[in-house]
Design a protein around this motif. Structure first.
Motif, PDB file in Angstrom:
ATOM      1  N   ALA A  89     -14.794  17.392  29.748  1.00 26.48           N
ATOM      2  CA  ALA A  89     -15.275  16.013  29.748  1.00 26.48           C
ATOM      3  C   ALA A  89     -14.162  15.040  30.136  1.00 26.48           C
ATOM      4  O   ALA A  89     -14.417  14.026  30.801  1.00 26.48           O
ATOM      5  N   GLY A  90     -12.930  15.357  29.748  1.00 29.76           N
ATOM      6  CA  GLY A  90     -11.795  14.517  30.132  1.00 29.76           C
ATOM      7  C   GLY A  90     -11.598  14.475  31.632  1.00 29.76           C
ATOM      8  O   GLY A  90     -11.328  13.407  32.205  1.00 29.76           O
ATOM      9  N   ALA A  95     -18.582  14.116  38.903  1.00 28.36           N
ATOM     10  CA  ALA A  95     -18.430  12.767  38.348  1.00 28.36           C
ATOM     11  C   ALA A  95     -18.005  11.797  39.423  1.00 28.36           C
ATOM     12  O   ALA A  95     -18.426  10.645  39.457  1.00 28.36           O
ATOM     13  N   LEU A 115      -6.016  10.130  29.475  1.00 24.78           N
ATOM     14  CA  LEU A 115      -6.837   9.142  30.169  1.00 24.78           C
ATOM     15  C   LEU A 115      -6.198   7.755  30.100  1.00 24.78           C
ATOM     16  O   LEU A 115      -6.293   6.978  31.058  1.00 24.78           O
ATOM     17  N   ASP A 118      -5.166   5.477  33.283  1.00 24.29           N
ATOM     18  CA  ASP A 118      -5.526   4.068  33.415  1.00 24.29           C
ATOM     19  C   ASP A 118      -4.301   3.210  33.741  1.00 24.29           C
ATOM     20  O   ASP A 118      -4.386   2.269  34.547  1.00 24.29           O
ATOM     21  N   ALA A 136     -13.942  14.902  33.884  1.00 16.70           N
ATOM     22  CA  ALA A 136     -15.037  14.110  34.446  1.00 16.70           C
ATOM     23  C   ALA A 136     -14.771  12.616  34.263  1.00 16.70           C
ATOM     24  O   ALA A 136     -15.004  11.812  35.187  1.00 16.70           O
ATOM     25  N   ARG A 137     -14.274  12.221  33.116  1.00 15.76           N
ATOM     26  CA  ARG A 137     -13.965  10.812  32.875  1.00 15.76           C
ATOM     27  C   ARG A 137     -12.826  10.347  33.778  1.00 15.76           C
ATOM     28  O   ARG A 137     -12.832   9.200  34.254  1.00 15.76           O
ATOM     29  N   ALA A 138     -11.868  11.219  34.030  1.00 15.42           N
ATOM     30  CA  ALA A 138     -10.780  10.863  34.947  1.00 15.42           C
ATOM     31  C   ALA A 138     -11.320  10.604  36.344  1.00 15.42           C
ATOM     32  O   ALA A 138     -10.937   9.626  37.006  1.00 15.42           O
ATOM     33  N   ASP A 186      -7.175  14.358  25.398  1.00 16.16           N
ATOM     34  CA  ASP A 186      -7.877  13.491  26.341  1.00 16.16           C
ATOM     35  C   ASP A 186      -7.456  12.029  26.254  1.00 16.16           C
ATOM     36  O   ASP A 186      -7.230  11.376  27.278  1.00 16.16           O
ATOM     37  N   ASP A 189     -14.301   9.658  37.179  1.00 14.66           N
ATOM     38  CA  ASP A 189     -15.061   8.420  37.149  1.00 14.66           C
ATOM     39  C   ASP A 189     -14.129   7.210  37.237  1.00 14.66           C
ATOM     40  O   ASP A 189     -14.383   6.259  37.986  1.00 14.66           O
ATOM     41  N   ALA A 190     -13.007   7.261  36.503  1.00 11.83           N
ATOM     42  CA  ALA A 190     -12.060   6.146  36.499  1.00 11.83           C
ATOM     43  C   ALA A 190     -11.343   6.011  37.836  1.00 11.83           C
ATOM     44  O   ALA A 190     -11.158   4.908  38.357  1.00 11.83           O
TER      45      ALA A 190
END
Length: 344
Positions: free
Chosen positions: A301-302, A340, A261, A265, A304-306, A257, A308-309
Motif C-alpha cells: 500500500a505504501g 496507482a 512517504l 513528500d 501505491a501511495r507513493a 510507510d 499516487d503522490a
C-alpha cells in the motif's frame, strides 16, 4: 502507459557477491525480470522492444574508456591463466596510491579495480549486452517522456550505483542518468531525478554533483547502516554550480510507510520548487518489508501511495527500474505502483 523491456536482460547471470564476509548467491537474477514482466501482464501492459541504444547516448554519461572496458574485458579475462567464471576485482586503488602517482595500466585486473567500486558487480560474458539493452529501455522511456507522456523501463541490470566511470552495487551503466541526458537533449531545461530505491543513488548523485540543471533527490536507508555506506547523508548538497541541487533524505532502519512517504513528500516539494520540466524516477522495490535485507519495511500500500503522490506532480516521467530482489513479490509491487500511477 507504455513499457519497454528487452530479452537481452537474460544474458546477465551474475553468480556471487560478498556480504558480511560471506560468499552469497547474487540477488540480481533473471527471475527478477520475469517477475516484473508478470506485473506488467497483470496490468494488461505488453512491453515494447526499444530501439538499440546509440553509442553517443551512452557517452553522454560514461567516458569511452569505461564503455570499452565493459565491452572488451570478458574476452581479456578469459585469456588469463585459470580465470574464474566472472570478473571480480581483488584490489582497488586507494587514495594513498593515487596521491603518490598510482594509476591503472593496461592489465585487465588493473582496470577492473579502477572501473569498479566493490565486489557486488561481477562482470560476465553477457553483462555488456544486457546493460546496453537496459540502457535502450531507459532511452525509449525518456523518448516517451520527451513527448509529454509517462513510460516504464524494465532495466536489468539496474544502474543507479554506477558513477561516470565506475560500476558498483549490481549496476554497470547508469540508466537513470542516461535518461536524464536524453531528456535534456530533447529540450527539457530542467530535469529532476527522484530515487526511491532503498539504497542511496550514489552514482546518480556523483554524475550530476556539479550540475544546476538536474536536481537529484534520493530517499534511502541511512548509510551508517546500509550500502553504499560512505555517501547518502543529508549534508551532501552538491558542489560548484550544483550546490543545493542534491537532496538526500536518509531514513532509519525499518522506519516504515509513514516516514518513507513523508520523505518522498519532502522530495516532491523540492522538485516543485526546482521547476522541473520532466522527471526520472529510479524505482526500487527493495524498500519492501518482504525484501531479503528489509531495511525500510515499506508495504505494498505504501508503494501505491507513493505512485499516487509522485504522479500528482503532473510531469512527464521516465520510470526506471532499479532494485527489488524478492522475486515472489516484486511483480505485485510493480502492479500496485503502476496501477496507482495510471489511476492518478
Amino acid at each position: 502507459m507504455k513499457a519497454f523491456a528487452h530479452p537481452d536482460q537474460a544474458l546477465h547471470q551474475p553468480r556471487w557477491f560478498v556480504m558480511r564476509g560471506r560468499l552469497c548467491q547474487n540477488f540480481e537474477v533473471v527471475a527478477r525480470a520475469e517477475a516484473l514482466l508478470g506485473g506488467l501482464s497483470a496490468l494488461g501492459i505488453a512491453p515494447e522492444l526499444p530501439p538499440p541504444a546509440p553509442r553517443a547516448a551512452l557517452e553522454a554519461v560514461h567516458p569511452a574508456a569505461f564503455l570499452d572496458f565493459l565491452r572488451d574485458a570478458p574476452a581479456q579475462w578469459a585469456a588469463l591463466p585459470d580465470p574464474g567464471p566472472e570478473l571480480v576485482p581483488n584490489i582497488h586503488p586507494t587514495p594513498e596510491m593515487l596521491a603518490q602517482g598510482g594509476h591503472a595500466g593496461p592489465h585487465v585486473l588493473q582496470r577492473l579495480g579502477d572501473f569498479t567500486a566493490d565486489t557486488s558487480c561481477p562482470i560476465g560474458p553477457g553483462t555488456w549486452q544486457a546493460s546496453v539493452s537496459a540502457a535502450a529501455c531507459a532511452l525509449a522511456a525518456a523518448g516517451e517522456a520527451a513527448q509529454g507522456w509517462t513510460a516504464y523501463a524494465l532495466c536489468r541490470p539496474p544502474g543507479h550505483h554506477t558513477y561516470a566511470a565506475r560500476a558498483g552495487g549490481h549496476c554497470y551503466l547508469n540508466n537513470a542518468a542516461i535518461a536524464v541526458e536524453a531528456l535534456r537533449r530533447a529540450g527539457a531545461a530542467r530535469v529532476a531525478v527522484l530515487d526511491i530505491d532503498s539504497h542511496h543513488g550514489n552514482g546518480t548523485q556523483g554524475i550530476f554533483w556539479e550540475r544546476a540543471d538536474v536536481l537529484t533527490v534520493s530517499v534511502h536507508g541511512d548509510p551508517d547502516g546500509y550500502y553504499p555506506w560512505y555517501v547518502g547523508r543529508a549534508a551532501e548538497r552538491g558542489g560548484g554550480a550544483g550546490e543545493g541541487y542534491n537532496l538526500n533524505l536518509p531514513l532509519a532502519h525499518r522506519s516504515g510507510d509513514a516516514a518513507w512517504l513523508a520523505a518522498i513528500d519532502t522530495g516532491l516539494s523540492a522538485i516543485r520548487e526546482f521547476g522541473a520540466d520532466a522527471l526520472v524516477v529510479s524505482l526500487g522495490f527493495d524498500a519492501s518489508e518482504h525484501e531479503p535485507l528489509n531495511y525500510l519495511s515499506v508495504t505494498e500500500a505504501g508503494f501505491a501511495r507513493a505512485a499516487d503522490a509522485i504522479s500528482a506532480l503532473k510531469l512527464p516521467a521516465a520510470i526506471i527500474q532499479e532494485g527489488g530482489y524478492n522475486t515472489e513479490l516484486i511483480g505485485a509491487l510493480l502492479q500496485a505502483f503502476l496501477g496507482a500511477w495510471s489511476r492518478a
